[in-house]
Design an enzyme around this catalytic site. Structure first.
Site, mmCIF file in Angstrom:
data_model
loop_
_atom_site.group_PDB
_atom_site.id
_atom_site.type_symbol
_atom_site.label_atom_id
_atom_site.label_comp_id
_atom_site.label_asym_id
_atom_site.label_seq_id
_atom_site.Cartn_x
_atom_site.Cartn_y
_atom_site.Cartn_z
ATOM 1 N N GLN A 1 0.827 -1.211 0.000
ATOM 2 C CA GLN A 1 0.000 0.000 0.000
ATOM 3 C C GLN A 1 0.854 1.251 0.000
ATOM 4 O O GLN A 1 0.508 2.253 -0.626
ATOM 5 C CB GLN A 1 -0.938 -0.003 1.203
ATOM 6 C CG GLN A 1 -1.993 -1.078 1.147
ATOM 7 C CD GLN A 1 -2.751 -1.073 -0.167
ATOM 8 O OE1 GLN A 1 -3.531 -0.169 -0.440
ATOM 9 N NE2 GLN A 1 -2.524 -2.084 -0.984
ATOM 10 N N HIS B 1 1.707 2.893 -3.323
ATOM 11 C CA HIS B 1 0.666 3.540 -4.117
ATOM 12 C C HIS B 1 0.882 5.046 -4.204
ATOM 13 O O HIS B 1 0.727 5.653 -5.260
ATOM 14 C CB HIS B 1 -0.710 3.300 -3.481
ATOM 15 C CG HIS B 1 -1.420 2.098 -4.018
ATOM 16 N ND1 HIS B 1 -1.807 1.992 -5.329
ATOM 17 C CD2 HIS B 1 -1.844 0.966 -3.410
ATOM 18 C CE1 HIS B 1 -2.428 0.836 -5.508
ATOM 19 N NE2 HIS B 1 -2.452 0.192 -4.362
ATOM 20 N N GLU C 1 -9.303 0.522 5.127
ATOM 21 C CA GLU C 1 -9.719 0.029 3.809
ATOM 22 C C GLU C 1 -9.429 -1.469 3.706
ATOM 23 O O GLU C 1 -10.289 -2.263 3.359
ATOM 24 C CB GLU C 1 -8.961 0.801 2.727
ATOM 25 C CG GLU C 1 -9.265 0.353 1.308
ATOM 26 C CD GLU C 1 -8.388 1.032 0.282
ATOM 27 O OE1 GLU C 1 -8.729 0.966 -0.915
ATOM 28 O OE2 GLU C 1 -7.344 1.616 0.659
ATOM 29 N N HIS C 2 -8.200 -1.856 3.981
ATOM 30 C CA HIS C 2 -7.783 -3.262 3.977
ATOM 31 C C HIS C 2 -7.330 -3.652 5.377
ATOM 32 O O HIS C 2 -6.514 -2.954 5.982
ATOM 33 C CB HIS C 2 -6.610 -3.498 3.017
ATOM 34 C CG HIS C 2 -6.827 -2.986 1.629
ATOM 35 N ND1 HIS C 2 -6.347 -1.758 1.197
ATOM 36 C CD2 HIS C 2 -7.464 -3.534 0.572
ATOM 37 C CE1 HIS C 2 -6.684 -1.583 -0.069
ATOM 38 N NE2 HIS C 2 -7.361 -2.634 -0.472
ATOM 39 N N ASP D 1 -6.572 -7.338 -4.454
ATOM 40 C CA ASP D 1 -6.575 -6.247 -5.428
ATOM 41 C C ASP D 1 -6.847 -6.740 -6.839
ATOM 42 O O ASP D 1 -7.400 -5.997 -7.658
ATOM 43 C CB ASP D 1 -5.214 -5.533 -5.416
ATOM 44 C CG ASP D 1 -5.228 -4.281 -4.559
ATOM 45 O OD1 ASP D 1 -6.309 -3.910 -4.056
ATOM 46 O OD2 ASP D 1 -4.163 -3.659 -4.404
ATOM 47 N N HIS E 1 -53.801 15.121 2.837
ATOM 48 C CA HIS E 1 -53.364 13.741 3.001
ATOM 49 C C HIS E 1 -54.483 12.920 3.653
ATOM 50 O O HIS E 1 -54.795 11.802 3.212
ATOM 51 C CB HIS E 1 -52.116 13.669 3.902
ATOM 52 C CG HIS E 1 -50.834 13.956 3.208
ATOM 53 N ND1 HIS E 1 -50.515 15.192 2.687
ATOM 54 C CD2 HIS E 1 -49.754 13.160 2.953
ATOM 55 C CE1 HIS E 1 -49.309 15.144 2.150
ATOM 56 N NE2 HIS E 1 -48.814 13.919 2.290
#
Length: 435
Positions: A262, A265, A330-331, A364, A423
């Site tokens: 990660q 990235h 996230e992971h 991934d 109504h």
């Protein structure tokens, strides 16, 4: 690697240090937002003319006409035939696994009938048209094409429109090949905020869509924020994140490489390790120091680890799970001897990788579940991209004459309590003046 944080949960000031580690300025950059506003307004008012102008300015190639922005489907098929056999087989296997997994997510319409003949239910329908943004600047991501496009196709989306920048006018064979495998219907060579605007507003060349999905840079994210409401969006994704919980049974080399996966990235990606084992933290740090210089993207990974990475010693695995839920990563990798024992303790994570062999990298690309995941603690309230993101649900209501009288009285009572006389009368007419 000397600058990576080393923390301990029982040390004074840990809470402040953890808060500092997790703090991230996610507010939209004002300069980016203003630039995006100008771009979107131009696309909204000038359509294709603006797309041609921005493509020349930002992607450094000049289409002769707007029709040159669209990619002939034959080129995608040709790219699939042209790429090496090993890469084609890998893409096809990944697509098959992604499709098999997502087919389990597809929701069906349903109805229930009550004893008096009243029918209630839900009608599930796919989106008519969806737009897929695929990055094409610093790197190309055919895996992102598969994850988004296969889910959309499984959902039954009527038409899937892909946009992707082509810097210097160069098309990426792997992105085109993935689009061919996934069944993308139309492809346009346009990127950035202008591509998001084209999908949201429509131009003479690019059709307007109902929802825009796919990752992008800060300009793409800002554009998605601005067009939300006119169209749907999947999410506004933040930097990539991984959190590893490891015990003494974990392999320090595997853990180190997972953290790198990660960190490489982006300079603002986040990689964190939680473990009660000080010796494991030492060994992971040693491996990272040794291996980092060998990575092609070592500068990016090193900056990420120095700014936002950490090796944290916790009291026990129970505390590790508590901290993990606060981080809502996230992971999340459970690199422990018995991951099933920890799973019930995890409430917030985009994807949970169970055991030593479940690397985030496999997730991934080809495990099957979607790799489009909530970031920046949004796993507390949101979920991975899936088939359900490309389907809509409509309530179905059929009221029998008997139920119109019985439920009408209830509705009228509640309506008058809210001061809504029309109504009340609307409900009452069904039984006071029946047909």
């Amino acid at each position: 690697m000397a600058s990576i944080r080393r923390l301990a949960s029982d040390a004074p000031g840990f809470e402040a240090e953890l808060a500092s580690l997790l703090a991230f300025e996610s507010a939209q950059d004002e300069g980016v937002d203003q630039a995006v506003q100008v771009i979107l307004e131009a696309v909204h008012t000038r359509g294709d003319e603006a797309l041609l102008e921005f493509t020349a300015r930002f992607d450094r190639w000049q289409p002769k006409a707007a029709r040159d922005l669209e990619v002939d489907p034959k080129l995608a098929r040709a790219a699939l035939d042209r790429i090496p056999a090993a890469e084609r087989e890998a893409l096809e296997l990944a697509a098959q696994r992604i499709r098999t997994y997502h087919e389990r997510q597809r929701q069906d319409s349903w109805r229930m009938e009550e004893s008096d003949g009243t029918v209630l239910g839900q009608q599930v329908t796919p989106l008519d048209r969806a737009g897929l943004y695929v990055p094409g600047g610093k790197a190309a991501y055919p895996s992102s094409v598969l994850m988004n496009a296969v889910a959309a196709k499984v959902a039954g989306v009527g038409e899937l429109v892909m946009v992707t920048p082509t810097p210097g006018g160069e098309l990426n064979d792997y992105v085109l090949a993935a689009a061919a495998i996934a069944g993308v219907d139309r492809i346009f060579r346009v990127g950035g905020a202008q591509a998001v605007g084209a999908l949201a507003f429509g131009t003479a060349t690019v059709p307007a869509v109902d929802k825009i999905v796919g990752p992008g840079n800060a300009y793409v994210a800002a554009a998605k924020r601005r067009v939300f409401g006119r169209v749907g969006i999947d999410m506004v994704a933040g930097p990539s994140e991984i959190l590893v919980i490891a015990d003494a049974s974990a392999d320090p080399e595997w853990v180190a490489m997972d953290l790198f996966s990660q960190a490489e990235h982006d300079e603002i990606a986040q990689a964190i390790l939680l473990s009660p084992e000080a010796s494991l933290l030492d060994r992971v740090a040693h491996v990272m120091e040794r291996e980092l210089p060998t990575l092609p993207r070592h500068a990016i990974a090193g900056a990420s680890l120095a700014a936002r990475g950490a090796l944290i010693q916790v009291r026990d695995l129970e505390e590790a799970c508590e901290i993990a839920n606060r981080i809502a990563p996230e992971h999340l990798e459970l690199a422990v001897a018995d991951p099933d024992a920890l799973l019930p303790k995890i409430r917030h994570a985009g994807a949970i990788f169970m055991g030593h062999h479940a690397s985030e990298a496999i997730g991934d690309y080809c495990a099957g579940p979607n790799h489009v995941l909530p970031t920046s603690r949004t796993a507390r309230f949101s979920s991975p991209l899936g088939v359900y993101d490309f389907q809509k649900r409509s309530s179905v209501i059929r009221i029998s004459p008997e139920a119109a009288a019985r439920l009408g009285k209830t509705a009228a009572t509640l309506a008058r309590a809210e001061g809504l006389e029309a109504h009340a009368r609307s409900a009452e007419r069904r039984f006071l003046k029946p047909r």
